[in-house]
Design an enzyme around this catalytic site. Structure first.
Site, PDB file in Angstrom:
ATOM      1  N   HIS A 240       0.857  -1.193   0.000  1.00  0.00           N
ATOM      2  CA  HIS A 240       0.000   0.000   0.000  1.00  0.00           C
ATOM      3  C   HIS A 240       0.888   1.237   0.000  1.00  0.00           C
ATOM      4  O   HIS A 240       2.128   1.135  -0.039  1.00  0.00           O
ATOM      5  CB  HIS A 240      -1.005  -0.039   1.154  1.00  0.00           C
ATOM      6  CG  HIS A 240      -0.412  -0.056   2.531  1.00  0.00           C
ATOM      7  ND1 HIS A 240       0.347   0.980   3.033  1.00  0.00           N
ATOM      8  CD2 HIS A 240      -0.460  -0.989   3.520  1.00  0.00           C
ATOM      9  CE1 HIS A 240       0.726   0.701   4.265  1.00  0.00           C
ATOM     10  NE2 HIS A 240       0.260  -0.506   4.576  1.00  0.00           N
TER      11      HIS A 240
ATOM     12  N   HIS B 290       4.098   1.544   2.301  1.00  0.00           N
ATOM     13  CA  HIS B 290       5.321   0.836   1.890  1.00  0.00           C
ATOM     14  C   HIS B 290       6.029   1.604   0.778  1.00  0.00           C
ATOM     15  O   HIS B 290       7.245   1.780   0.788  1.00  0.00           O
ATOM     16  CB  HIS B 290       4.994  -0.579   1.396  1.00  0.00           C
ATOM     17  CG  HIS B 290       4.182  -1.382   2.361  1.00  0.00           C
ATOM     18  ND1 HIS B 290       2.909  -1.797   2.066  1.00  0.00           N
ATOM     19  CD2 HIS B 290       4.446  -1.819   3.608  1.00  0.00           C
ATOM     20  CE1 HIS B 290       2.431  -2.478   3.098  1.00  0.00           C
ATOM     21  NE2 HIS B 290       3.348  -2.503   4.053  1.00  0.00           N
TER      22      HIS B 290
ATOM     23  N   CYS C  41       2.167  -9.836  19.415  1.00  0.00           N
ATOM     24  CA  CYS C  41       1.273  -9.347  18.355  1.00  0.00           C
ATOM     25  C   CYS C  41       1.763  -9.922  17.031  1.00  0.00           C
ATOM     26  O   CYS C  41       2.885  -9.632  16.602  1.00  0.00           O
ATOM     27  CB  CYS C  41       1.264  -7.815  18.290  1.00  0.00           C
ATOM     28  SG  CYS C  41       0.401  -7.211  16.802  1.00  0.00           S
TER      29      CYS C  41
ATOM     30  N   CYS D 135       2.514  -7.281  14.283  1.00  0.00           N
ATOM     31  CA  CYS D 135       3.847  -6.652  14.438  1.00  0.00           C
ATOM     32  C   CYS D 135       4.949  -7.707  14.432  1.00  0.00           C
ATOM     33  O   CYS D 135       6.113  -7.367  14.326  1.00  0.00           O
ATOM     34  CB  CYS D 135       3.981  -5.932  15.774  1.00  0.00           C
ATOM     35  SG  CYS D 135       2.934  -4.531  16.064  1.00  0.00           S
TER      36      CYS D 135
ATOM     37  N   CYS E 126      -2.915  -4.593  20.816  1.00  0.00           N
ATOM     38  CA  CYS E 126      -1.689  -3.983  20.318  1.00  0.00           C
ATOM     39  C   CYS E 126      -1.992  -2.510  20.006  1.00  0.00           C
ATOM     40  O   CYS E 126      -2.959  -2.222  19.301  1.00  0.00           O
ATOM     41  CB  CYS E 126      -1.246  -4.705  19.044  1.00  0.00           C
ATOM     42  SG  CYS E 126      -0.099  -3.731  18.051  1.00  0.00           S
TER      43      CYS E 126
ATOM     44  N   HIS F 221      -1.883  -1.961  15.966  1.00  0.00           N
ATOM     45  CA  HIS F 221      -2.874  -2.594  15.103  1.00  0.00           C
ATOM     46  C   HIS F 221      -4.285  -2.622  15.686  1.00  0.00           C
ATOM     47  O   HIS F 221      -5.237  -2.958  14.982  1.00  0.00           O
ATOM     48  CB  HIS F 221      -2.428  -4.019  14.739  1.00  0.00           C
ATOM     49  CG  HIS F 221      -1.209  -4.029  13.874  1.00  0.00           C
ATOM     50  ND1 HIS F 221       0.068  -4.115  14.374  1.00  0.00           N
ATOM     51  CD2 HIS F 221      -1.074  -3.898  12.531  1.00  0.00           C
ATOM     52  CE1 HIS F 221       0.937  -4.059  13.375  1.00  0.00           C
ATOM     53  NE2 HIS F 221       0.277  -3.930  12.256  1.00  0.00           N
TER      54      HIS F 221
ATOM     55  N   LYS G 188      -2.582   4.934  11.388  1.00  0.00           N
ATOM     56  CA  LYS G 188      -1.627   4.411  10.417  1.00  0.00           C
ATOM     57  C   LYS G 188      -2.358   3.651   9.312  1.00  0.00           C
ATOM     58  O   LYS G 188      -3.149   2.753   9.596  1.00  0.00           O
ATOM     59  CB  LYS G 188      -0.673   3.461  11.144  1.00  0.00           C
ATOM     60  CG  LYS G 188       0.352   2.806  10.254  1.00  0.00           C
ATOM     61  CD  LYS G 188       1.308   1.946  11.081  1.00  0.00           C
ATOM     62  CE  LYS G 188       2.312   1.244  10.212  1.00  0.00           C
ATOM     63  NZ  LYS G 188       2.185  -0.202  10.217  1.00  0.00           N
TER      64      LYS G 188
ATOM     65  N   LYS H 218      -3.097  -2.523   5.875  1.00  0.00           N
ATOM     66  CA  LYS H 218      -3.960  -3.551   5.285  1.00  0.00           C
ATOM     67  C   LYS H 218      -4.779  -4.230   6.382  1.00  0.00           C
ATOM     68  O   LYS H 218      -5.922  -4.599   6.170  1.00  0.00           O
ATOM     69  CB  LYS H 218      -3.091  -4.594   4.564  1.00  0.00           C
ATOM     70  CG  LYS H 218      -2.625  -4.102   3.217  1.00  0.00           C
ATOM     71  CD  LYS H 218      -3.715  -4.304   2.180  1.00  0.00           C
ATOM     72  CE  LYS H 218      -3.247  -3.810   0.827  1.00  0.00           C
ATOM     73  NZ  LYS H 218      -4.210  -4.076  -0.227  1.00  0.00           N
TER      74      LYS H 218
HETATM   75  N1  MSP Z   1       9.021  -6.897   7.714  1.00  0.00           N
HETATM   76  C1  MSP Z   1       9.127  -5.812   8.621  1.00  0.00           C
HETATM   77  C2  MSP Z   1      10.424  -5.049   8.417  1.00  0.00           C
HETATM   78  C3  MSP Z   1      11.671  -5.860   8.529  1.00  0.00           C
HETATM   79  S1  MSP Z   1      13.091  -4.927   8.198  1.00  0.00           S
HETATM   80  C4  MSP Z   1      14.336  -5.913   8.694  1.00  0.00           C
HETATM   81  C5  MSP Z   1       7.948  -4.864   8.446  1.00  0.00           C
HETATM   82  N2  MSP Z   1       7.338  -4.928   7.278  1.00  0.00           N
HETATM   83  S2  MSP Z   1       6.034  -4.091   6.875  1.00  0.00           S
HETATM   84  O1  MSP Z   1       5.741  -4.510   5.541  1.00  0.00           O
HETATM   85  O2  MSP Z   1       5.004  -4.250   7.844  1.00  0.00           O
HETATM   86  O3  MSP Z   1       6.404  -2.582   6.933  1.00  0.00           O
HETATM   87  C6  MSP Z   1       7.604  -2.103   6.451  1.00  0.00           C
HETATM   88  C7  MSP Z   1       7.644  -0.621   6.387  1.00  0.00           C
HETATM   89  O4  MSP Z   1       6.607  -0.099   5.571  1.00  0.00           O
HETATM   90  C8  MSP Z   1       7.461   0.178   7.673  1.00  0.00           C
HETATM   91  O5  MSP Z   1       8.526   0.260   8.506  1.00  0.00           O
HETATM   92  C9  MSP Z   1       7.308   1.523   7.077  1.00  0.00           C
HETATM   93  O6  MSP Z   1       8.580   1.929   6.622  1.00  0.00           O
HETATM   94  C10 MSP Z   1       6.406   1.228   5.906  1.00  0.00           C
HETATM   95  N3  MSP Z   1       5.022   1.453   6.276  1.00  0.00           N
HETATM   96  C11 MSP Z   1       4.016   0.547   6.435  1.00  0.00           C
HETATM   97  N4  MSP Z   1       2.864   1.218   6.715  1.00  0.00           N
HETATM   98  C12 MSP Z   1       3.107   2.539   6.734  1.00  0.00           C
HETATM   99  C13 MSP Z   1       2.334   3.698   6.856  1.00  0.00           C
HETATM  100  N5  MSP Z   1       1.041   3.669   7.054  1.00  0.00           N
HETATM  101  N6  MSP Z   1       2.971   4.891   6.715  1.00  0.00           N
HETATM  102  C14 MSP Z   1       4.298   4.992   6.417  1.00  0.00           C
HETATM  103  N7  MSP Z   1       5.054   3.922   6.311  1.00  0.00           N
HETATM  104  C15 MSP Z   1       4.514   2.699   6.553  1.00  0.00           C
HETATM  105  O7  MSP Z   1       7.662  -4.096   9.343  1.00  0.00           O
END
Ligand code: MSP
Length: 531
Positions: free
Chosen positions: A24, A27, A133, A136, A155, A158, A306, A309
């Protein structure tokens, strides 16, 4: 660029993304920010290594696969190929490598890392009882949980109930590293940024660190623990290692020395603690240098929460890019949100910014200037002959914008870098409006022809610098602008233009062939794509 011995690359990473679902905007936001920084450093002439990838083990991914009725490995392959690799193209990411935690190169090196820590006495067997969680993938601290209905504990990120684990696991003696971590934060204030996050982590570590459970024994979707195959490694201590396994840790010392330590781990603020507490403690235990900086950016919010998904508020980056284009996508998120703070996205705001700053601002300026050079000088950039105070102002603004943008990048103030270049665009637009070249063009007198030449040269030369300064954030539009100015033929490829030289006046040579090309930022389709 070829690597020379001792020439360490600027190494920047994104987190590796969970493949439980499609990407989304949140990311893509991290990826685009890392990409802008990578491109900027490349344009300084540095060797850059930009890594991204996917985090595929653990319960979160395993449960998504189960829900879809497929094996986790099949699920991961599908999501990586149909979603996570394609989204990099959607947002125009220029990563040098893509690592998957299910790849052999990663698995082997992770096992080697933990075996070494086990052999050195940093790991012991114990029992974990407490909240977890799955969204997370984090062992939670009781005091940080929120109260739900019927005494449920939620959590705070979430809003979902945590699960209570009771497992015999292996533990990493992380508590032993609290003092060294505090010394790291003290001696290297740049290690964790922004300052607010640094302060938060200092007080967290000052309260004392607990040892960390590093294995799970109730499911098997993970990297087998080398000394005890009944366990798999906890997903985070597998995932964090991607930053060194992709860089050649333990198998390719020369390559590793040219990349590691990472200059920048860019992460969302939700995962700063993993990166700035657990990760350096792991590296200290292994005797490996810690990264130089962990920068935690804010969240994209929907309704004040935040975007995620899990909460069904995720918007796919493709939905935005199809409508606005990848350049505008990159520009908008990095320009509209102060980097490090939270920000909201709305279709209306993005439309307003696109129209005023890109279509009517930069796009219109570029097309007006090219059209006038075409009309009044047959498309050949004229020579400026009467450079005066109004031109001095533009030359000074240009030097100032280039200096400020470059300095802002080192502070990770990406929005300030963009604002500096925008101010220049605004100043040139005002200059053209005030100088009224279309009126000057009505006279054939020598002095008026000279004036007209100077005005159009000045605007085109400023656009030359704008193309260089915006290239890291809007590579497609900047490339098109570069072509339209005839700059490639005269000055070489845009990518070869150094940002630190961008502010020097007078680089675009008179005689360049200026052509009016398609609009850099076309009018938006009436309806959002797919609606
Ligand atoms: N897999 C772990 C990271 C491991 S790194 C060794 C993880 N993955 S994640 O897919 O849930 O999220 C990764 C990153 O996506 C978050 O740290 C952040 O950088 C970004 N984001 C996910 N949702 C976000 C928002 N709503 N806003 C901004 N960034 C966000 O955590």
């Amino acid at each position: 660029m070829a690597a020379e011995a001792g020439d360490k690359a600027f190494y920047v990473t994104t987190p590796i993304y969970y493949v439980n679902d499609a990407p989304h905007l949140g990311h893509a936001y991290t990826t685009v920010a890392a990409d802008m920084i990578a491109r900027w450093h490349r344009q300084r002439g540095e060797r850059v290594w930009f890594l991204t990838g996917t985090d595929e083990h653990g319960q979160k991914v395993m449960r998504s696969a189960e829900a879809a009725g497929v094996e986790p490995s099949e699920w991961s392959d599908r999501l990586v190929e149909t979603e996570w690799k394609p989204v990099l193209e959607v947002v125009d990411a220029s990563n040098d490598d893509f690592i998957r935690t299910t790849e052999q190169r990663h698995v082997e090196r992770v096992q080697r890392f933990w075996q070494a820590l086990y052999d050195a006495g940093h790991v012991y067997e114990g029992r974990y009882e407490g909240p977890y969680c799955v969204s997370c993938e984090e062992f939670k601290i009781e005091s940080e949980l929120e109260d739900g209905q019927d005494g449920e504990k939620l959590c705070p990120i979430h809003g979902r109930p945590v699960e209570i684990l009771s497992e015999t696991n292996y533990f990493f003696r992380m508590s032993a590293f609290a003092d060294r971590l505090l010394a790291l934060y003290e001696e290297h204030p740049e290690f964790v940024q922004p300052e607010s996050m640094r302060n938060e982590l200092i007080s967290f570590v000052r309260q004392g660190l607990q040892d960390l459970s590093i294995t799970r024994s109730t499911f098997d979707w993970g990297i087998p623990v080398p000394w005890d195959p009944d366990h798999v490694l906890y997903v985070w201590i597998d995932a964090l290692l991607n930053y060194v396994t992709a860089a050649g840790y333990s198998t390719n010392p020369e390559a590793f020395a040219q990349i590691w330590p990472a200059d920048l781990h860019l992460v969302g603020k939700d995962i700063a603690r993993f990166h700035a507490v657990i990760w350096p403690a792991m590296l200290m235990a292994a005797g490996i240098d810690v990264p130089r900086t962990v920068f935690a950016h804010g969240w994209l919010l929907v309704g004040g929460q935040k975007m995620s998904k899990t909460k069904l508020t995720g918007i796919h980056p493709r939905d935005i890019v199809d409508h606005f284009g990848s350049d505008a996508f990159r520009y908008y998120f990095l320009r509209a949100i102060q980097f490090g703070s939270d920000g909201s996205f709305s279709w209306e705001h993005m439309t307003a910014v696109y129209t005023s700053e890109l279509a009517n601002g930069l796009g219109n300026l570029a097309s007006r200037v090219a059209a006038m050079v075409g009309r009044y000088f047959d498309g050949t950039l004229p020579k400026p002959t009467d450079h005066g105070p109004a031109e001095d102002v533009i030359a000074e603004k240009l030097a100032d914008a280039a200096r400020r943008a470059d300095a802002a990048i080192d502070r990770f103030a990406l929005h300030e870098a963009l604002a500096a270049t925008n101010e220049l665009v605004g100043a040139v637009n005002v200059y053209v409006t005030e100088q009224e070249p279309w009126k000057v063009a009505k006279s054939d007198a020598d002095s008026d022809r000279a004036r007209l030449a100077t005005i159009l040269y000045t605007a085109a030369e400023a656009l030359r610098a704008i193309a260089v300064l915006h290239n890291a954030v809007m590579p497609k539009a900047s490339g098109a602008l570069w072509e339209s100015l005839g700059a490639a033929e005269q000055l070489g490829a845009l990518a070869e233009q150094r940002v630190q030289d961008a502010g020097t006046w007078g680089q675009l040579p008179p005689g360049a062939t200026v052509t009016k090309t398609a609009a850099l930022f076309p009018r938006l389709p009436e309806e959002p794509a797919g609606s």
